[in-house]
Design a protein around this motif. Structure first.
Motif, PDB file in Angstrom:
ATOM      1  N   PHE A  61      -0.305   2.741  -6.254  1.00 35.60           N
ATOM      2  CA  PHE A  61       0.465   3.909  -6.677  1.00 35.60           C
ATOM      3  C   PHE A  61      -0.045   5.151  -5.967  1.00 35.60           C
ATOM      4  CE2 PHE A  61       0.630   0.849 -10.063  1.00 35.60           C
ATOM      5  CZ  PHE A  61       1.934   0.905 -10.521  1.00 35.60           C
ATOM      6  N   GLN A  62       0.856   5.849  -5.301  1.00 30.26           N
ATOM      7  CA  GLN A  62       0.560   7.141  -4.677  1.00 30.26           C
ATOM      8  C   GLN A  62       1.145   8.204  -5.591  1.00 30.26           C
ATOM      9  OE1 GLN A  62      -1.083   7.385  -1.617  1.00 30.26           O
ATOM     10  NE2 GLN A  62      -1.241   9.549  -2.101  1.00 30.26           N
ATOM     11  N   PHE A  63       0.347   9.222  -5.909  1.00 30.93           N
ATOM     12  CA  PHE A  63       0.787  10.262  -6.841  1.00 30.93           C
ATOM     13  C   PHE A  63       1.205  11.525  -6.102  1.00 30.93           C
ATOM     14  CE2 PHE A  63      -1.631   7.395  -9.364  1.00 30.93           C
ATOM     15  CZ  PHE A  63      -1.012   7.400 -10.599  1.00 30.93           C
ATOM     16  N   ASP A  64       2.165  12.251  -6.691  1.00 29.35           N
ATOM     17  CA  ASP A  64       2.549  13.548  -6.141  1.00 29.35           C
ATOM     18  C   ASP A  64       1.648  14.628  -6.743  1.00 29.35           C
ATOM     19  OD1 ASP A  64       3.549  14.185  -8.699  1.00 29.35           O
ATOM     20  OD2 ASP A  64       5.643  13.985  -8.114  1.00 29.35           O
ATOM     21  N   ASP A  65       1.860  15.864  -6.341  1.00 28.18           N
ATOM     22  CA  ASP A  65       1.019  16.963  -6.807  1.00 28.18           C
ATOM     23  C   ASP A  65       1.187  17.265  -8.296  1.00 28.18           C
ATOM     24  OD1 ASP A  65      -0.075  17.261  -4.316  1.00 28.18           O
ATOM     25  OD2 ASP A  65       1.269  18.879  -3.706  1.00 28.18           O
ATOM     26  N   GLU A  66       2.256  16.766  -8.890  1.00 27.57           N
ATOM     27  CA  GLU A  66       2.486  16.980 -10.318  1.00 27.57           C
ATOM     28  C   GLU A  66       1.906  15.853 -11.171  1.00 27.57           C
ATOM     29  OE1 GLU A  66       6.668  17.530 -10.750  1.00 27.57           O
ATOM     30  OE2 GLU A  66       6.681  19.381  -9.587  1.00 27.57           O
ATOM     31  N   GLY A  67       1.278  14.875 -10.521  1.00 26.60           N
ATOM     32  CA  GLY A  67       0.670  13.775 -11.255  1.00 26.60           C
ATOM     33  C   GLY A  67       1.618  12.655 -11.604  1.00 26.60           C
ATOM     34  N   ARG A  68       2.768  12.610 -10.921  1.00 28.93           N
ATOM     35  CA  ARG A  68       3.729  11.541 -11.159  1.00 28.93           C
ATOM     36  C   ARG A  68       3.690  10.570  -9.982  1.00 28.93           C
ATOM     37  NH1 ARG A  68       9.026  14.655 -13.229  1.00 28.93           N
ATOM     38  NH2 ARG A  68       9.583  12.658 -14.091  1.00 28.93           N
ATOM     39  N   ILE A  69       4.237   9.389 -10.174  1.00 28.70           N
ATOM     40  CA  ILE A  69       4.219   8.357  -9.139  1.00 28.70           C
ATOM     41  C   ILE A  69       5.225   8.706  -8.052  1.00 28.70           C
ATOM     42  CG2 ILE A  69       4.618   5.919  -8.642  1.00 28.70           C
ATOM     43  CD1 ILE A  69       3.970   5.440 -11.696  1.00 28.70           C
ATOM     44  N   ALA A  70       4.726   8.945  -6.845  1.00 30.05           N
ATOM     45  CA  ALA A  70       5.601   9.209  -5.695  1.00 30.05           C
ATOM     46  C   ALA A  70       6.059   7.890  -5.085  1.00 30.05           C
ATOM     47  CB  ALA A  70       4.878  10.054  -4.651  1.00 30.05           C
ATOM     48  N   GLN A  71       5.128   6.925  -5.021  1.00 33.23           N
ATOM     49  CA  GLN A  71       5.461   5.620  -4.462  1.00 33.23           C
ATOM     50  C   GLN A  71       4.640   4.540  -5.140  1.00 33.23           C
ATOM     51  OE1 GLN A  71       5.792   5.194  -0.232  1.00 33.23           O
ATOM     52  NE2 GLN A  71       5.392   2.997  -0.287  1.00 33.23           N
ATOM     53  N   GLU A  72       5.328   3.459  -5.474  1.00 30.93           N
ATOM     54  CA  GLU A  72       4.683   2.254  -5.980  1.00 30.93           C
ATOM     55  C   GLU A  72       4.952   1.148  -4.975  1.00 30.93           C
ATOM     56  OE1 GLU A  72       4.923  -0.940  -9.693  1.00 30.93           O
ATOM     57  OE2 GLU A  72       6.085   0.917  -9.804  1.00 30.93           O
ATOM     58  N   THR A  73       3.909   0.441  -4.577  1.00 27.34           N
ATOM     59  CA  THR A  73       4.055  -0.696  -3.680  1.00 27.34           C
ATOM     60  C   THR A  73       3.445  -1.911  -4.371  1.00 27.34           C
ATOM     61  OG1 THR A  73       3.850   0.771  -1.768  1.00 27.34           O
ATOM     62  CG2 THR A  73       3.609  -1.595  -1.366  1.00 27.34           C
ATOM     63  N   ALA A  74       4.257  -2.943  -4.560  1.00 30.01           N
ATOM     64  CA  ALA A  74       3.824  -4.152  -5.260  1.00 30.01           C
ATOM     65  C   ALA A  74       3.587  -5.277  -4.256  1.00 30.01           C
ATOM     66  CB  ALA A  74       4.865  -4.575  -6.286  1.00 30.01           C
ATOM     67  N   TYR A  75       2.449  -5.956  -4.419  1.00 28.40           N
ATOM     68  CA  TYR A  75       2.061  -7.083  -3.574  1.00 28.40           C
ATOM     69  C   TYR A  75       1.868  -8.304  -4.474  1.00 28.40           C
ATOM     70  CZ  TYR A  75       0.787  -3.283  -0.400  1.00 28.40           C
ATOM     71  OH  TYR A  75       0.801  -2.155   0.377  1.00 28.40           O
ATOM     72  N   TYR A  76       2.491  -9.411  -4.123  1.00 22.77           N
ATOM     73  CA  TYR A  76       2.343 -10.640  -4.900  1.00 22.77           C
ATOM     74  C   TYR A  76       2.692 -11.829  -4.027  1.00 22.77           C
ATOM     75  CZ  TYR A  76       7.385 -10.070  -5.320  1.00 22.77           C
ATOM     76  OH  TYR A  76       8.711  -9.900  -5.033  1.00 22.77           O
ATOM     77  N   ASP A  77       2.391 -13.010  -4.530  1.00 24.17           N
ATOM     78  CA  ASP A  77       2.621 -14.262  -3.820  1.00 24.17           C
ATOM     79  C   ASP A  77       4.027 -14.776  -4.139  1.00 24.17           C
ATOM     80  OD1 ASP A  77       2.562 -16.816  -2.741  1.00 24.17           O
ATOM     81  OD2 ASP A  77       0.962 -17.540  -4.047  1.00 24.17           O
ATOM     82  N   THR A  78       4.942 -14.626  -3.202  1.00 20.37           N
ATOM     83  CA  THR A  78       6.330 -15.052  -3.451  1.00 20.37           C
ATOM     84  C   THR A  78       6.446 -16.567  -3.585  1.00 20.37           C
ATOM     85  OG1 THR A  78       6.783 -15.020  -1.075  1.00 20.37           O
ATOM     86  CG2 THR A  78       7.419 -13.085  -2.333  1.00 20.37           C
ATOM     87  N   LEU A  79       5.587 -17.311  -2.910  1.00 21.79           N
ATOM     88  CA  LEU A  79       5.658 -18.769  -3.014  1.00 21.79           C
ATOM     89  C   LEU A  79       5.366 -19.221  -4.446  1.00 21.79           C
ATOM     90  CD1 LEU A  79       6.164 -21.438  -1.619  1.00 21.79           C
ATOM     91  CD2 LEU A  79       3.756 -21.488  -0.944  1.00 21.79           C
ATOM     92  N   THR A  80       4.360 -18.618  -5.068  1.00 27.60           N
ATOM     93  CA  THR A  80       4.056 -18.949  -6.463  1.00 27.60           C
ATOM     94  C   THR A  80       5.240 -18.608  -7.355  1.00 27.60           C
ATOM     95  OG1 THR A  80       1.682 -18.657  -6.162  1.00 27.60           O
ATOM     96  CG2 THR A  80       2.515 -18.424  -8.415  1.00 27.60           C
ATOM     97  N   PHE A  81       5.832 -17.447  -7.158  1.00 29.50           N
ATOM     98  CA  PHE A  81       6.993 -17.012  -7.934  1.00 29.50           C
ATOM     99  C   PHE A  81       8.147 -18.013  -7.768  1.00 29.50           C
ATOM    100  CE2 PHE A  81      10.874 -14.237  -8.122  1.00 29.50           C
ATOM    101  CZ  PHE A  81      10.831 -13.948  -9.481  1.00 29.50           C
ATOM    102  N   MET A  82       8.456 -18.370  -6.524  1.00 28.96           N
ATOM    103  CA  MET A  82       9.560 -19.302  -6.243  1.00 28.96           C
ATOM    104  C   MET A  82       9.274 -20.697  -6.796  1.00 28.96           C
ATOM    105  SD  MET A  82      10.522 -17.997  -2.407  1.00 28.96           S
ATOM    106  CE  MET A  82      11.456 -19.446  -2.026  1.00 28.96           C
TER     107      MET A  82
END
Length: 180
Positions: free
Chosen positions: A151-172
């Motif tokens: 999570f990257q935060f903006d100057d107001e303390g809110r989430i500017a960007q969320e990047t999710a990493y996971y194993d798609t093979l396990t999910f599938m």
């Protein structure tokens, strides 16, 4: 270095390039007003926003989830699929697809790493595929896997960007879409 990011008489750096490497200035000093940036978000603020974010996700409360994001073009990036969702409406739609497919989805934070203006959490995600998820009909199968979210935060303390990493093979594999 002057606290607003400009160099003193001995330095040659500029705001875009950062401080000259000949000077060592503790990051706590740079954050006072470095590069014309507001005071940094504290670890306590990051933790509170992320806990509210995950609690709202678990409650399937789109308004609360979106309230944790920046008001200026928030970004959700699904690194595993390569999808990037930009803007409040598009990010909200991404959540709705997930909740349609997994209405009882639960997230549990298992690890926190807090930095200067960003944070990483490790989550365990659990749920049952009970609805259509991005064109995949319900399988009734249970899923459980780990996700790392940055999570990257903006100057107001809110989430500017969320990047999710996971194993798609396990999910599938858990959805019965692949055997390997």
């Amino acid at each position: 270095m002057i606290a607003d990011g400009r160099m003193g008489e001995h330095g040659t750096g500029n705001k875009e390039q950062g401080p000259s490497p000949m000077f060592h200035v503790p990051s706590s000093v740079l954050h006072v007003r470095a590069y014309n940036r507001a005071m940094p978000v504290t670890h306590e603020q990051m933790r509170a926003v992320l806990q509210e974010h995950v609690d709202a996700e678990n409650d399937l409360d789109a308004a609360r989830v979106m309230a944790t994001y920046s008001v200026s073009d928030p970004v959700f990036e699904d690194a595993a699929s390569g999808a990037r969702y930009v803007g409040e409406q598009i990010v909200d739609e991404n959540y709705r697809h997930l909740w349609d497919g997994f209405p009882g989805l639960r997230r549990q934070i298992t690890r926190w790493t807090l930095g200067d203006d960003s944070a990483v959490i490790e989550l365990t995600i659990r749920g049952k595929h009970e609805g259509t998820f991005r064109g995949i009909p319900p399988s009734g199968k249970e899923i459980e896997f780990r996700i790392i979210a940055h999570f990257q935060f903006d100057d107001e303390g809110r989430i500017a960007q969320e990047t999710a990493y996971y194993d798609t093979l396990t999910f599938m594999r858990q959805l019965g879409l692949t055997r390997t």
